[in-house]
Design an enzyme around this catalytic site. Structure first.
Site, PDB file in Angstrom:
ATOM      1  N   GLU A 186      27.604 -23.721  43.071  1.00  0.00           N
ATOM      2  CA  GLU A 186      27.490 -24.279  41.336  1.00  0.00           C
ATOM      3  C   GLU A 186      25.709 -24.588  41.771  1.00  0.00           C
ATOM      4  O   GLU A 186      25.240 -25.975  42.158  1.00  0.00           O
ATOM      5  CB  GLU A 186      28.130 -25.706  40.907  1.00  0.00           C
ATOM      6  CG  GLU A 186      29.594 -24.705  40.814  1.00  0.00           C
ATOM      7  CD  GLU A 186      30.566 -25.340  40.453  1.00  0.00           C
ATOM      8  OE1 GLU A 186      30.653 -26.641  40.383  1.00  0.00           O
ATOM      9  OE2 GLU A 186      32.119 -25.188  40.364  1.00  0.00           O
ATOM     10  N   GLU A 205      35.676 -22.987  41.459  1.00  0.00           N
ATOM     11  CA  GLU A 205      35.652 -23.637  42.583  1.00  0.00           C
ATOM     12  C   GLU A 205      36.559 -22.491  43.592  1.00  0.00           C
ATOM     13  O   GLU A 205      36.204 -22.033  44.712  1.00  0.00           O
ATOM     14  CB  GLU A 205      35.821 -24.826  42.956  1.00  0.00           C
ATOM     15  CG  GLU A 205      34.786 -25.976  42.489  1.00  0.00           C
ATOM     16  CD  GLU A 205      34.794 -26.207  40.856  1.00  0.00           C
ATOM     17  OE1 GLU A 205      35.422 -25.433  40.418  1.00  0.00           O
ATOM     18  OE2 GLU A 205      33.764 -27.462  40.848  1.00  0.00           O
ATOM     19  N   PHE A 207      31.049 -31.799  44.317  1.00  0.00           N
ATOM     20  CA  PHE A 207      31.347 -33.396  45.151  1.00  0.00           C
ATOM     21  C   PHE A 207      33.401 -33.451  45.678  1.00  0.00           C
ATOM     22  O   PHE A 207      33.512 -32.488  45.196  1.00  0.00           O
ATOM     23  CB  PHE A 207      31.924 -34.582  43.643  1.00  0.00           C
ATOM     24  CG  PHE A 207      31.077 -34.765  42.815  1.00  0.00           C
ATOM     25  CD1 PHE A 207      30.494 -35.855  43.742  1.00  0.00           C
ATOM     26  CD2 PHE A 207      29.947 -34.297  42.451  1.00  0.00           C
ATOM     27  CE1 PHE A 207      29.022 -36.562  42.935  1.00  0.00           C
ATOM     28  CE2 PHE A 207      28.534 -34.354  41.712  1.00  0.00           C
ATOM     29  CZ  PHE A 207      28.690 -36.434  41.931  1.00  0.00           C
ATOM     30  N   ASP A 264      35.507 -34.469  45.232  1.00  0.00           N
ATOM     31  CA  ASP A 264      36.682 -35.022  45.045  1.00  0.00           C
ATOM     32  C   ASP A 264      37.568 -33.746  44.082  1.00  0.00           C
ATOM     33  O   ASP A 264      38.489 -33.426  43.702  1.00  0.00           O
ATOM     34  CB  ASP A 264      35.931 -35.660  43.043  1.00  0.00           C
ATOM     35  CG  ASP A 264      35.531 -37.030  43.610  1.00  0.00           C
ATOM     36  OD1 ASP A 264      36.258 -38.438  43.646  1.00  0.00           O
ATOM     37  OD2 ASP A 264      34.422 -36.910  44.285  1.00  0.00           O
ATOM     38  N   PHE A 265      36.592 -32.664  43.976  1.00  0.00           N
ATOM     39  CA  PHE A 265      36.732 -31.257  43.646  1.00  0.00           C
ATOM     40  C   PHE A 265      37.593 -30.196  45.260  1.00  0.00           C
ATOM     41  O   PHE A 265      37.842 -29.024  44.410  1.00  0.00           O
ATOM     42  CB  PHE A 265      35.534 -30.558  43.030  1.00  0.00           C
ATOM     43  CG  PHE A 265      34.220 -31.154  42.513  1.00  0.00           C
ATOM     44  CD1 PHE A 265      34.791 -32.612  41.434  1.00  0.00           C
ATOM     45  CD2 PHE A 265      33.091 -30.658  41.979  1.00  0.00           C
ATOM     46  CE1 PHE A 265      34.264 -33.065  40.499  1.00  0.00           C
ATOM     47  CE2 PHE A 265      32.441 -31.232  41.329  1.00  0.00           C
ATOM     48  CZ  PHE A 265      32.952 -32.851  39.867  1.00  0.00           C
ATOM     49  N   HIS A 319      34.650 -39.325  41.100  1.00  0.00           N
ATOM     50  CA  HIS A 319      32.940 -38.575  41.811  1.00  0.00           C
ATOM     51  C   HIS A 319      32.408 -39.466  42.718  1.00  0.00           C
ATOM     52  O   HIS A 319      31.782 -39.745  43.305  1.00  0.00           O
ATOM     53  CB  HIS A 319      32.132 -38.457  40.589  1.00  0.00           C
ATOM     54  CG  HIS A 319      32.491 -37.771  39.531  1.00  0.00           C
ATOM     55  ND1 HIS A 319      32.513 -36.938  38.931  1.00  0.00           N
ATOM     56  CD2 HIS A 319      31.122 -36.780  39.558  1.00  0.00           C
ATOM     57  CE1 HIS A 319      33.025 -35.653  37.830  1.00  0.00           C
ATOM     58  NE2 HIS A 319      31.700 -35.888  38.593  1.00  0.00           N
TER      59      HIS A 319
HETATM   60  C1  TPP Z   1      35.052 -28.946  38.220  1.00  0.00           C
HETATM   61  C2  TPP Z   1      34.164 -29.145  38.812  1.00  0.00           C
HETATM   62  N1  TPP Z   1      33.377 -29.110  38.552  1.00  0.00           N
HETATM   63  C3  TPP Z   1      31.968 -29.353  38.620  1.00  0.00           C
HETATM   64  C4  TPP Z   1      31.858 -30.560  38.392  1.00  0.00           C
HETATM   65  C5  TPP Z   1      30.207 -31.004  38.205  1.00  0.00           C
HETATM   66  N2  TPP Z   1      29.459 -30.487  36.684  1.00  0.00           N
HETATM   67  C6  TPP Z   1      29.823 -31.935  35.937  1.00  0.00           C
HETATM   68  S1  TPP Z   1      29.159 -30.712  34.153  1.00  0.00           S
HETATM   69  C7  TPP Z   1      28.614 -29.323  34.818  1.00  0.00           C
HETATM   70  C8  TPP Z   1      28.629 -28.956  33.703  1.00  0.00           C
HETATM   71  C9  TPP Z   1      29.102 -28.971  32.847  1.00  0.00           C
HETATM   72  O1  TPP Z   1      28.818 -28.078  31.782  1.00  0.00           O
HETATM   73  P1  TPP Z   1      29.277 -27.368  30.091  1.00  0.00           P
HETATM   74  O2  TPP Z   1      31.019 -27.404  30.627  1.00  0.00           O
HETATM   75  O3  TPP Z   1      29.098 -27.069  29.810  1.00  0.00           O
HETATM   76  O4  TPP Z   1      28.890 -29.035  29.474  1.00  0.00           O
HETATM   77  P2  TPP Z   1      28.405 -29.679  29.490  1.00  0.00           P
HETATM   78  O5  TPP Z   1      27.303 -30.611  30.243  1.00  0.00           O
HETATM   79  O6  TPP Z   1      26.982 -28.262  28.992  1.00  0.00           O
HETATM   80  O7  TPP Z   1      28.785 -30.511  28.299  1.00  0.00           O
HETATM   81  C10 TPP Z   1      29.051 -29.572  36.169  1.00  0.00           C
HETATM   82  C11 TPP Z   1      29.176 -28.542  36.807  1.00  0.00           C
HETATM   83  C12 TPP Z   1      32.788 -31.393  37.307  1.00  0.00           C
HETATM   84  N3  TPP Z   1      32.620 -32.280  37.168  1.00  0.00           N
HETATM   85  N4  TPP Z   1      33.636 -30.710  37.616  1.00  0.00           N
END
Ligand code: TPP
Lengths: 332, 330
Positions: free
Chosen positions: B34, B65, B88, B90-91, B134
Site C-alpha cells: 500500500e 493485505e 504496520f 500490527d496488520f 499501530h
Molecule cells: C488493515 C489496514 N491496512 C492499512 C492501514 C493503513 N491505513 C490507514 S488509513 C488508510 C487509508 C484508508 O483509506 P479510506 O478507507 O478511504 O479512508 P480515508 O482515510 O480516506 O478516510 C490506510 C491504508 C490500516 N490502518 N489498516
C-alpha cells in the site's frame, strides 16, 4: 417551527429548527478539527490525527436520522462520527491529549474514541476492522428485539478488505438492521481510489442483494433524507442497505500530510472548498429559502467557537492518568 | 577484512539501497504494498524507487493485505521474488493464514518440491503515540512458525546486509524494521555485502553481564551499558539479528563468559522472544550462571495512547540498568 421546504431528491421537509441544529453540528465538527490541527502544529497533541473537515454532511446527515440508542462504528477518521452521534468536544479533546478525562481515560487517543452513552462502539485504526462489529450490533439488536439499528462508517479504502464481503453476505442472509455508510473521499491515503477499486462500487453490495445507492455527500439534506429512509427500512425489518456517500477530505490524510501535490492537485482542493463546502451550501440554501438569516448563522458560529475554545482549555488543564492505570482495563 | 569505502546512511536509506541494488541485479525482484510507489510508503523508506523501477516493479495495491500476500506467495512459487510491504506490524494479524498456513508450509508439505522465495517487510515498535493497533512488536508470532525466517536489524549496516540475504534466500523471510529508527544514521560500505542469517553480533564487549537485545532495544541496551560502566559494571551487548535462525552458540558463549544474562525485546514480555532466548541461555550456560536469566519486554498490556502510560510499557535504559545492577549485587 415556522418555515419548511422541500426539494426534489431531498425527501420530506426539515423544519428550520432541525436545519439550524444540523448546521450547528457540522460547524462543531469543522471547528473541532481546525483546533486539532492547531494542537498538532503547536506540538500540544501527541501523535497524529486524521481530520474529517469537508466530510461533515455525511456523519451529521446520517446520525441525525438515528435514535440516541442506535449504534455506530467509526474509523481512523472518526472525530466527525463521534461528535455527530453525541460526544462532546471537551472529553474528546481530553482523549486526544491523552488525559484521564477523555472518553477512553487516555488509553485510546484520536483513533479509538468509544462512548457507550451515545451508542458509539468505537473508532478503529484497522481499515475495515469494524464491519463485523457493526453487523454484530445489528445482530444483537435483532435478537433482543430492541428496534435499534447500526451504522457502519468506513472509507472507500475498506472496499479492499475481504472481511467486508463476508459480512455483507452474512448480514443479508440474516436480514440484519445495519446500514453500510461508505465515505468515498476519493483517496486511500495517497492513492486515488480508481487505482485500487475494480468495477462499480454499488455493484458489490448489489451482488449480495443489498439495496445500494449513492448520494451527494456534500448535501446534508440529501444525505439526511436517504439515511432516514434506510434507517426506517432497517428498523422495519427489511435488512441491510449500502449508502455510498461521495465526499472529499479538505486536509491531508493526517495532520502531517501537508505537501500533497504529488497525489492530488491544489486546484482540485480549491474547487471542493469553494464550490462544494457542505456547511456553506446549507447556510446559503437556508438563507435563499428564507429559513434563516445570516445573523442567526453567525451566532451559531460564534457560539460553537467559544464552546470549542473552552473544550480545548478544559483538555489542556486536565491531568494525565496516574501511571498505575496502565494495568487497568486489560480484562473486564 | 579488506579496506572498504564507508559513508553514513540512515536506516531507511540502507533498506532502500539494498532493495534497489537487488532489483538492479535480479529482474525477478519486485515490491508490492500500500502506497509504496509515488508515496514511497508513509515512512518514506521507498522514496525514489518507482521513479527508477517503474510501476510494474513497485506496485501500489488496494488495502487488501491477505490478498496481495497470497499473490506474492503464488508469484514466489512460480519464478518471481516478491518483497511485500505491510505498513504496520500490527496488520500481520490480517495475513496470518497466508504466511503461516501457506507460505511457511508449502516447501515442507510438498516434500521440498515448491519454494517460496519472498520477503515481507514490516515494522515494529511503540513510542510514536499511535495507540494499541499501530504500536505492537509481533515478531514472536512469526518466530514461532517453522518455515519462516525472521530478521530484526538494529543498525543501517545490518539492515542493508540482512535485506540482501533475505531477498536471495529461497524461503519466506519476515523483515522487521523499527519505526523509530528509520532516521538513525550509521556507517554502510559502498561495496556489495551480505550478512548471513543466524549470526549474532556483539555490539559491545564486556565481562560482568550479557545483555541480549533485539532491534529497537539494541540502542537502549547500549545506553544502559554506558550507565553501568560508570558504576563499574562491564556489560556485553549481543544482538541476535535474526530470531530464526537463532545463533544459540554466541548467546551461550557470552553468558558463560559473563555468568549473567538479561534478555530485552520490545515484544510483549509474556510468551515472547525473551522467553525463548532466556531458555536457550539457561540451558546452555547452566553451570556458568550466577543468577537466573532475567527477561525484560513490553508490559503485558495493549499499548496505551497517553504518553505517560505508553512510556511505562516500553523497556528503558533505566530499567535495564537497575536490573543489571541488582544482578551484579552492586
Ligand atoms: C488493515 C489496514 N491496512 C492499512 C492501514 C493503513 N491505513 C490507514 S488509513 C488508510 C487509508 C484508508 O483509506 P479510506 O478507507 O478511504 O479512508 P480515508 O482515510 O480516506 O478516510 C490506510 C491504508 C490500516 N490502518 N489498516
Amino acid at each position: 417551527m415556522t418555515a419548511a421546504a422541500t426539494e426534489s431528491g431531498t425527501g420530506p421537509a426539515l423544519g428550520a429548527e432541525k436545519l439550524l441544529h444540523i448546521y450547528r453540528q457540522m460547524t462543531r465538527i469543522r471547528f473541532f478539527e481546525e483546533q486539532v490541527n492547531d494542537l498538532y502544529l503547536r506540538a500540544v497533541m501527541p501523535g497524529l490525527s486524521h481530520l474529517y473537515s469537508g466530510e461533515e454532511a455525511v456523519a451529521v446527515g446520517i446520525c441525525e436520522a438515528l435514535r440516541p440508542d442506535d449504534y455506530i462504528t467509526s474509523t481512523h477518521r472518526g472525530h466527525g462520527h463521534c461528535l455527530a452521534k453525541g460526544a462532546t468536544p471537551d472529553r474528546m479533546y481530553a482523549e486526544l491529549l491523552g488525559k484521564e478525562a477523555g472518553y477512553c481515560r487516555g488509553k485510546g487517543g484520536s483513533m479509538h474514541i468509544a462512548d457507550p452513552a451515545s451508542g458509539n462502539l468505537g473508532a478503529n485504526a484497522i481499515v475495515g476492522g469494524s464491519v463485523g462489529m457493526a453487523a454484530g450490533a445489528a445482530f444483537s439488536a435483532k435478537m433482543r428485539g430492541s428496534g435499534q439499528v447500526a451504522v457502519c462508517f468506513f472509507g472507500e479504502g475498506a472496499l479492499g478488505q475481504g472481511l467486508l464481503y463476508e459480512v455483507l453476505n452474512l448480514s443479508k442472509l440474516w436480514n440484519l438492521p445495519v446500514i453500510y455508510a461508505c465515505e468515498n473521499n476519493m483517496y486511500n491515503e495517497y492513492t486515488h481510489y480508481s487505482e485500487t477499486t475494480a468495477g462499480e462500487i454499488l455493484a458489490r453490495p448489489a451482488a449480495f442483494g443489498i439495496p445500494a445507492e449513492a448520494v451527494d455527500g456534500q448535501n446534508v439534506r440529501a444525505v439526511h433524507a436517504v439515511a432516514g429512509r434506510l434507517v426506517n427500512d432497517a428498523r422495519a425489518g427489511n435488512g441491510p442497505s449500502f449508502l455510498l456517500c461521495n465526499t472529499y477530505r479538505y486536509r491531508g490524510h493526517h495532520v502531517g500530510d501537508v505537501n500533497r501535490e504529488y497525489y492530488r492537485a491544489k486546484q482540485e482542493e480549491t474547487n471542493w472548498l469553494t464550490t462544494r463546502d457542505p456547511i456553506k451550501l446549507l447556510g446559503d440554501w437556508m438563507i435563499s429559502e428564507k429559513l434563516a438569516q445570516q445573523p442567526a448563522l453567525d451566532k451559531i458560529q460564534a457560539e460553537v467557537k467559544s464552546e470549542i475554545e473552552a473544550a480545548v482549555a478544559f483538555a489542556i488543564k486536565s491531568p494525565y492518568p496516574a501511571v498505575d492505570q496502565v494495568k487497568e482495563d486489560v480484562y473486564a | 577484512m579488506p579496506e572498504v569505502a564507508v559513508r553514513e546512511l540512515t536506516m531507511a536509506e540502507a533498506v532502500r539501497e539494498a532493495l534497489a541494488e537487488e532489483m538492479r541485479r535480479d529482474p525477478r525482484v519486485f515490491i508490492m504494498g500500500e502506497d509504496v510507489a509515488e508515496a514511497g510508503t508513509p515512512f518514506k523508506v521507498l522514496s525514489g524507487m518507482v521513479e527508477e523501477f517503474g510501476k510494474s516493479r513497485v506496485i501500489d495495491t488496494p488495502i487488501s493485505e491477505p490478498g496481495f500476500t497470497g499473490i506474492a506467495v503464488g508469484a514466489a512459487m512460480t519464478g518471481m521474488r516478491p518483497v511485500v510491504d505491510i505498513m504496520f506490524g500490527d496488520f500481520l494479524t490480517l495475513v496470518m493464514d497466508q504466511m503461516v498456513n501457506q507460505a511457511a508450509k508449502v516447501h515442507y508439505m510438498s516434500g521440498g518440491a515448491w519454494k517460496v522465495p519472498m520477503v515481507m517487510r514490516t515494522t515494529l515498535g511503540g513510542g510514536r503515540r499511535s495507540a494499541a493497533q499501530h504500536s505492537q512488536s509481533l515478531h514472536a508470532w512469526m518466530s514461532h512458525v517453522p518455515g519462516l525466517k525472521v530478521v530484526l536489524p538494529s543498525t543501517p549496516y545490518d539492515a542493508k546486509g540482512l535485506m540482501k540475504t533475505a531477498i536471495r534466500d529461497d524461503n519466506p523471510v519476515v523483515f522487521f524494521e523499527d519505526k523509530m529508527m528509520f532516521k538513525v544514521k550509521g556507517p554502510v560500505p559502498v561495496e556489495d555485502y551480505t550478512i548471513p542469517f543466524g549470526v549474532a553480533d556483539v555490539k559491545r564487549e564486556g565481562e560482568d553481564i550479557t545483555i541480549v537485545a533485539t532491534s529497537s532495544m539494541v540502542p537502549v541496551a547500549l545506553a544502559a551499558a554506558t550507565m553501568l560502566e560508570e558504576i563499574g559494571i562491564s556489560a556485553e551487548v549481543v544482538d541476535p539479528r535474526t530470531t530464526w535462525p537463532l545463533d544459540e552458540k554466541t548467546l551461550i558463549e557470552s553468558a558463560k563468559k559473563t555468568s549473567r544474562a538479561i534478555v530485552v525485546d520490545e515484544g510483549y514480555e509474556k510468551y515472547g522472544v525473551t522467553a525463548e532466548i532466556a531458555s536457550v541461555i539457561a540451558t546452555g550456560a547452566f553451570y556458568d550462571l550466577d543468577a537466573p536469566v532475567k527477561r525484560i519486554g513490553a508490559m503485558h498490556v495493549p499499548i496505551p495512547f497517553s504518553p505517560p502510560l505508553e512510556d511505562a510499557t516500553i523497556p528503558t535504559e533505566q530499567v535495564i540498568f537497575e536490573a543489571a545492577k541488582k544482578m551484579c549485587n552492586k
